[in-house]
Design a protein around this motif. Sequence first.
Motif, short mmCIF file in Angstrom:
data_model
loop_
_atom_site.label_atom_id
_atom_site.label_comp_id
_atom_site.label_asym_id
_atom_site.label_seq_id
_atom_site.Cartn_x
_atom_site.Cartn_y
_atom_site.Cartn_z
N ARG A 153 0.84 -1.20 0.00
CA ARG A 153 0.00 0.00 0.00
C ARG A 153 0.87 1.25 0.00
O ARG A 153 0.59 2.23 -0.70
N ASN A 178 2.60 1.54 -3.60
CA ASN A 178 1.70 2.04 -4.65
C ASN A 178 1.42 3.53 -4.47
O ASN A 178 1.36 4.29 -5.45
N ASP A 179 1.25 3.95 -3.21
CA ASP A 179 1.03 5.37 -2.95
C ASP A 179 2.26 6.19 -3.30
O ASP A 179 2.16 7.29 -3.87
N PHE A 230 0.07 8.64 1.69
CA PHE A 230 -0.75 7.69 2.45
C PHE A 230 -0.30 7.66 3.91
O PHE A 230 0.89 7.61 4.20
#
Length: 284
Positions: free
Chosen positions: A91, A94-95, A161
């Motif tokens: 996560r 990807n951010d 994020f």
Amino acid sequence: MLSDLHIHTTYSDGAFTPDEVIEQARRKGIRYISITDHDTMGAYGNFESGYDDITIISGVEVSTYYKGLELHILSYFHDPYDKPLLALLDRFKNDRIERYHKIIHNLEELSIHLPDDAPPKDSYGRAHIAKLLIEHGYVANIKEAFQIYLDVDKIAYEKRFKIDTREALKALRAAGGIPVLAHPGEKLYNLHFEELLTELKVHGLLGLEVYHPSHRKDLTNRFYALARKNKLIITGGSDFHGQLDSKLNSVNDKLGKYGLNDHLMMKLIRFNRSLKNYDKKATT
């Protein structure tokens, strides 16, 4: 015995590959190291292993937020291939990819043209863009890149994020890790610091990074006393990045200068063994 439990490589914002870091550590006689790249375990499985003169402890540094504070959590001895932990770190990855390209676009709007066809391999960060700004002559050094373009609320900045510290602590403990609050002396030390430690302990915090380049001697002594008082394991490291000067030359004099002595290193190893035995009994 020498140890350095806070080291970054090219898998995040370090200047050296994992193998280069390991070789430098071996030349310096460092016995224990941990590669603690930002929000990624990408280095693990991608370096030579099996040395008899150095032990590499699995590690990571996770960026988290708690009650408006940005807290960095180091973790040690966790399974570097734990699927839930890797999913969490994906996560972040990807951010970071999305954020990286947004900042490149923001700079393009300012008529600052940087290549975005060969971004960093794993943990994309503002430091990589700062280096590009230097290489292409837009700024003189890293500090200037952040002050003008990349720091919070500067003209090219993009938010990232955020993960709650409690969620990160839970994931790291579930992977068998020893979560440690990183470099508290940089921004966190105040009248409410011990209260923060008490709260985080409830959610799985097990250690405190006492030895760090940003800690003055008096502050190191205070953190040592607080760790003992609050029954937190003591860790330390150089936060080595292969620091870059204004001309992007590698400055390689900090590796191994901050870490644990033999007594504290053995205490950490014994703590990990007892923790693993406890976790095993708790699941049977």
